[in-house]
Design an enzyme around this catalytic site. Structure first.
Site, PDB file in Angstrom:
ATOM      1  N   GLY A  79      29.888  29.079  38.810  1.00 47.75           N
ATOM      2  CA  GLY A  79      30.749  28.801  39.960  1.00 47.75           C
ATOM      3  C   GLY A  79      31.571  27.530  39.808  1.00 47.75           C
ATOM      4  O   GLY A  79      32.152  27.037  40.778  1.00 47.75           O
ATOM      5  N   LEU A 123      36.280  45.397  35.947  1.00 49.02           N
ATOM      6  CA  LEU A 123      36.702  45.633  37.333  1.00 49.02           C
ATOM      7  C   LEU A 123      37.807  46.686  37.342  1.00 49.02           C
ATOM      8  O   LEU A 123      38.770  46.558  36.582  1.00 49.02           O
ATOM      9  CB  LEU A 123      37.238  44.319  37.915  1.00 49.02           C
ATOM     10  CG  LEU A 123      37.358  44.251  39.438  1.00 49.02           C
ATOM     11  CD1 LEU A 123      35.975  44.178  40.066  1.00 49.02           C
ATOM     12  CD2 LEU A 123      38.178  43.034  39.846  1.00 49.02           C
ATOM     13  N   HIS A 176      40.831  33.199  30.823  1.00 56.72           N
ATOM     14  CA  HIS A 176      40.048  33.384  29.601  1.00 56.72           C
ATOM     15  C   HIS A 176      40.085  32.067  28.817  1.00 56.72           C
ATOM     16  O   HIS A 176      41.146  31.451  28.693  1.00 56.72           O
ATOM     17  CB  HIS A 176      40.656  34.522  28.774  1.00 56.72           C
ATOM     18  CG  HIS A 176      39.859  34.825  27.546  1.00 56.72           C
ATOM     19  ND1 HIS A 176      38.677  35.545  27.599  1.00 56.72           N
ATOM     20  CD2 HIS A 176      40.043  34.475  26.254  1.00 56.72           C
ATOM     21  CE1 HIS A 176      38.176  35.634  26.377  1.00 56.72           C
ATOM     22  NE2 HIS A 176      38.981  35.006  25.548  1.00 56.72           N
ATOM     23  N   GLU A 187      42.883  47.599  33.269  1.00 56.55           N
ATOM     24  CA  GLU A 187      41.533  48.160  33.221  1.00 56.55           C
ATOM     25  C   GLU A 187      40.734  47.698  32.005  1.00 56.55           C
ATOM     26  O   GLU A 187      39.566  48.026  31.870  1.00 56.55           O
ATOM     27  CB  GLU A 187      41.620  49.695  33.199  1.00 56.55           C
ATOM     28  CG  GLU A 187      42.330  50.280  34.411  1.00 56.55           C
ATOM     29  CD  GLU A 187      41.393  50.569  35.574  1.00 56.55           C
ATOM     30  OE1 GLU A 187      40.207  50.819  35.321  1.00 56.55           O
ATOM     31  OE2 GLU A 187      41.849  50.519  36.727  1.00 56.55           O
ATOM     32  N   ASP A 219      40.620  41.362  29.045  1.00 48.97           N
ATOM     33  CA  ASP A 219      41.475  40.314  28.461  1.00 48.97           C
ATOM     34  C   ASP A 219      42.839  40.805  27.982  1.00 48.97           C
ATOM     35  O   ASP A 219      43.427  40.231  27.060  1.00 48.97           O
ATOM     36  CB  ASP A 219      40.739  39.605  27.302  1.00 48.97           C
ATOM     37  CG  ASP A 219      39.434  38.993  27.759  1.00 48.97           C
ATOM     38  OD1 ASP A 219      39.360  38.571  28.932  1.00 48.97           O
ATOM     39  OD2 ASP A 219      38.496  38.940  26.957  1.00 48.97           O
ATOM     40  N   GLU A 271      41.339  24.244  31.893  1.00 47.39           N
ATOM     41  CA  GLU A 271      41.303  25.329  32.891  1.00 47.39           C
ATOM     42  C   GLU A 271      41.428  24.804  34.314  1.00 47.39           C
ATOM     43  O   GLU A 271      42.014  25.454  35.179  1.00 47.39           O
ATOM     44  CB  GLU A 271      39.989  26.111  32.783  1.00 47.39           C
ATOM     45  CG  GLU A 271      39.871  26.978  31.560  1.00 47.39           C
ATOM     46  CD  GLU A 271      38.609  27.826  31.606  1.00 47.39           C
ATOM     47  OE1 GLU A 271      38.229  28.309  32.686  1.00 47.39           O
ATOM     48  OE2 GLU A 271      37.991  27.999  30.548  1.00 47.39           O
TER      49      GLU A 271
END
Ligand code: GAR
Length: 194
Positions: A17, A91, A105, A143, A146, A175
């Site tokens: 998280g 997902l 990523h 779908e 990456d 990031e």
């Protein structure tokens, strides 16, 4: 004068998280016109406790989510953007959500991505390849793992003596700037930001 409601993010995670906490802090500082309306966790993990501490509703949905279940939960919480943050399940991207599901990523895609490439495995592969630079990639999801259009990349050096851990820490620092910047760009481009 009234302002439009901020865009609502659903953050999907499977791990610590850290990305969620960073986004919440950026929003809190007024640097991203959004609010986090939901956290979805794919398993029991540290991220759930962090979301609860931030007062964000959490849904634990183990395994791969069906498209219909995904759409239902996103509608229930009036979500505008799905933000993957170390989410390790595939997902589905229902048609209505194409262009609204975003992933980060920890490498410069299209290199060092694909199934099984997450966490330290990515950084180990980067070090084994002997490349001078790494960084992170924010991209829209399709779908597959990456792939999908790249929104934003930010680079950092690979240094002599780097271990997967030291490189991971440097990439994560990058990031923390790149994900908010990319989300800001997407929200502005969509014309819906605050
Ligand atoms: C981030 O470094 C993100 O780039 C990476 O997981 C980390 C966040 O997870 N995502 C991937 O590797 C996706 N392929 P954490 O909060 O559990 O550290």
């Amino acid at each position: 004068m009234t302002r439009a409601d901020p865009d609502r993010l659903a953050v999907f995670l499977s791990g610590t998280g850290r990305t969620l906490v960073n986004l919440a802090a950026v929003i809190d500082r007024g640097e991203l016109p959004a609010e986090i309306g939901l956290v979805v966790a794919s398993r029991a993990c540290e991220g759930i406790g962090r979301a609860e501490a931030l007062g964000i509703p959490v849904r634990l949905i183990e395994g791969e989510i069906e498209a219909s279940e995904l759409e239902a939960v996103l509608d229930e919480f009036s979500i505008d953007w799905v933000v993957l943050a170390g989410y390790l399940k595939r997902l589905p991207v229902p048609t209505r959500w194409v262009g609204r599901v975003v992933n980060i990523h920890p490498a410069l895609l299209p290199e060092f991505g694909g199934p099984g490439m997450y966490g330290d495995r990515v950084h180990r592969a980067v070090l084994e390849a002997g490349v001078p630079e790494s960084g992170c990639t924010v991209h829209l999801c399709d779908e597959h793992y990456d792939t999908g259009p790249i929104v934003f990349q930010q680079r950092c050096p690979v240094l002599p003596g780097d271990t997967p851990r030291s490189l991971a820490d440097r990439v994560f620092q990058v990031e923390t700037e790149a994900y908010p910047a990319a989300l800001r760009l997407l929200i502005e481009r969509s014309g819906s930001g605050g």
